[in-house]
Design a protein around this motif. Structure first.
Motif, PDB file in Angstrom:
ATOM      1  N   PRO A  13       0.829  -1.204   0.000  1.00  0.00           N
ATOM      2  CA  PRO A  13       0.000   0.000   0.000  1.00  0.00           C
ATOM      3  C   PRO A  13       0.864   1.255   0.000  1.00  0.00           C
ATOM      4  O   PRO A  13       1.810   1.359   0.767  1.00  0.00           O
ATOM      5  N   ILE A  18      -1.700   6.022   2.623  1.00  0.00           N
ATOM      6  CA  ILE A  18      -1.917   5.655   4.027  1.00  0.00           C
ATOM      7  C   ILE A  18      -1.794   6.897   4.906  1.00  0.00           C
ATOM      8  O   ILE A  18      -2.588   7.102   5.826  1.00  0.00           O
ATOM      9  N   ARG A  19      -0.821   7.749   4.585  1.00  0.00           N
ATOM     10  CA  ARG A  19      -0.627   8.968   5.374  1.00  0.00           C
ATOM     11  C   ARG A  19      -1.878   9.858   5.319  1.00  0.00           C
ATOM     12  O   ARG A  19      -2.341  10.369   6.335  1.00  0.00           O
ATOM     13  N   VAL A  22      -4.573   8.184   7.439  1.00  0.00           N
ATOM     14  CA  VAL A  22      -4.280   8.289   8.878  1.00  0.00           C
ATOM     15  C   VAL A  22      -4.635   9.688   9.377  1.00  0.00           C
ATOM     16  O   VAL A  22      -5.244   9.847  10.443  1.00  0.00           O
ATOM     17  N   PHE A  33     -11.749   0.934   4.478  1.00  0.00           N
ATOM     18  CA  PHE A  33     -10.510   0.254   4.107  1.00  0.00           C
ATOM     19  C   PHE A  33     -10.746  -1.242   3.919  1.00  0.00           C
ATOM     20  O   PHE A  33     -11.673  -1.811   4.493  1.00  0.00           O
ATOM     21  N   ALA A 129      -2.785  -3.152   3.985  1.00  0.00           N
ATOM     22  CA  ALA A 129      -3.291  -1.773   4.033  1.00  0.00           C
ATOM     23  C   ALA A 129      -3.965  -1.497   5.373  1.00  0.00           C
ATOM     24  O   ALA A 129      -3.768  -0.445   5.982  1.00  0.00           O
ATOM     25  N   ALA A 132      -1.260  -1.207   8.023  1.00  0.00           N
ATOM     26  CA  ALA A 132      -0.514   0.055   7.892  1.00  0.00           C
ATOM     27  C   ALA A 132      -1.348   1.209   8.439  1.00  0.00           C
ATOM     28  O   ALA A 132      -0.831   2.106   9.116  1.00  0.00           O
ATOM     29  N   LEU A 133      -2.639   1.182   8.164  1.00  0.00           N
ATOM     30  CA  LEU A 133      -3.540   2.238   8.622  1.00  0.00           C
ATOM     31  C   LEU A 133      -3.631   2.252  10.151  1.00  0.00           C
ATOM     32  O   LEU A 133      -3.514   3.295  10.796  1.00  0.00           O
ATOM     33  N   LEU A 172     -10.266   3.550   0.661  1.00  0.00           N
ATOM     34  CA  LEU A 172      -9.044   2.954   0.120  1.00  0.00           C
ATOM     35  C   LEU A 172      -9.459   1.733  -0.700  1.00  0.00           C
ATOM     36  O   LEU A 172     -10.088   0.806  -0.184  1.00  0.00           O
TER      37      LEU A 172
END
Ligand code: TXA
Ligand code: MG
Length: 327
Positions: A13, A18-19, A22, A33, A129, A132-133, A172
């Motif tokens: 991802p 992701i940034r 977040v 997501f 993903a 990471a989130l 996402l």
């Protein structure tokens, strides 16, 4: 609000995407997501205002508690007072994966997450993903399935968009989800532990690790999992489970249309206008089922006939959902 759809790759991802997501969560927004089961509608697990918006966006009854998604086994400690030994074993064997564990909740977990219950449901999703989130946020993400309440769970970002566009900030999009039905919910505060919802992980797999578990009858279920009283997985069309093509009946009134979802039977002479042939492999069947139901529903059929599957492996969870839809 305008919903921003961001495409990401499953395995890797994009860090920038992701940034962005977040930051939306940190400022109290909603992010849909992918997970390995179905898409989730996420909010910061400690932001009560954001969580209120989750219930509003879905039209979800407030007595139906949410699952907290964590990014590691260690993070569970933020939400529960105690991790029973059986839960520890299950986590080390099946996490990340389609198993949600109900444990005693910490008081600091907002009551709206638990729908006022003492317990809290936690799971670690098996999707890069999603992980990471969650790790980007640093705590936990509450996420019901990202559908309007009562509709089949979304297995693609298109399903999410159809139900929730303009009600969420970001979607996402990592394509179709792998399992296609939701996680198994297991209450490990009960002795023996009790399955509250069949799902992506089978009872047999669980029993191999911790011994006997029980399934809960309707009354017990209502006490432990209040949300089960509500209608689920319900398409607009009437859903009918069948064993053979002979059970397909055509409404006599003109203009009424039927759809068929099948894997092995031969619709041959039945001439069903809208049919979807899914795989005989029950795992693949599960992966495509909600999508097929949504497609046929979108075509405006009045009745959807679905061929039953064998109640083995994930087939148990598939049949539980079909029976609920057919109620
Ligand atoms: O696979 C999944 O579990 C997906 C993905 C997004 O993770 N999520 C999902 O969430 O299906 P939802 O909200 O659609 O279903 C959550 C289920 C409901 O049946 C709810 O009643 C139950 O979990 N649940 C949540 N917290 C609970 C608790 N404290 N005690 C008993 N049941 C609980
Ligand atoms: Mg749901």
């Amino acid at each position: 609000m305008t919903t921003r759809v961001i495409k990401i790759s499953v395995q890797d991802p994009d860090a920038q995407a992701i940034r962005i997501a977040v930051n939306v969560l940190k400022s109290g927004g909603l992010v849909c997501f992918p997970t390995e089961t179905v898409y989730g509608l996420g909010a910061d697990a400690f932001n009560v205002d954001a969580i209120r918006k989750v219930f509003e966006a879905k039209g979800r009854p407030s007595d139906n508690p949410l699952i907290v998604h964590v990014g590691s086994v260690r993070a569970v400690r933020m939400f529960v007072t105690e991790v029973p030994p059986k839960a520890k074993k299950l986590m080390s064997r099946f996490w990340p994966g389609p198993l949600t564990l109900v444990m005693q909740g910490k008081r600091k977990v907002p009551a709206i997450v638990r729908a006022g219950l003492e317990t809290v449901a936690v799971r670690m999703p098996n999707h890069p993903a999603a992980l990471a989130l969650i790790r980007g946020l640093g705590t936990g993400i509450v996420a019901p399935s990202a559908n309007l309440s009562g509709k089949p769970s979304p297995t693609t970002a298109e399903h999410v968009y159809a139900d929730l566009h303009d009600r969420v900030d970001v979607i996402l999009d990592a394509g179709a989800t792998e399992i296609g039905i939701e996680s198994t919910v297991l209450d490990v505060t009960a002795h023996p532990p009790a399955i509250l919802r069949q799902g992506g992980l089978t009872k047999e797999h669980i029993e191999k690790v911790i011994g006997r578990v029980r399934t809960t009858n309707a009354r017990g279920l209502l006490k432990r999992s209040p949300g089960t009283r509500h209608r689920h997985y319900a398409p607009k069309a009437r859903l009918v489970i069948i064993r053979s093509a002979a059970e397909i009946t055509f409404p006599v009134e003109s203009g009424k249309r039927v759809g068929l979802i099948y894997h092995s039977l031969d619709p041959g002479a039945m001439r069903v206008e809208h049919s979807r042939k899914l795989s005989r492999d029950v795992n693949e069947f599960a992966r495509s089922l909600f999508s097929a139901i949504r497609e046929l529903d979108g075509l405006g059929v009045d009745t959807i006939f679905v061929e039953k599957v064998e109640k083995r492996g994930i087939g148990v969870a598939v049949m539980q959902r079909l029976m609920k839809s057919a109620e």
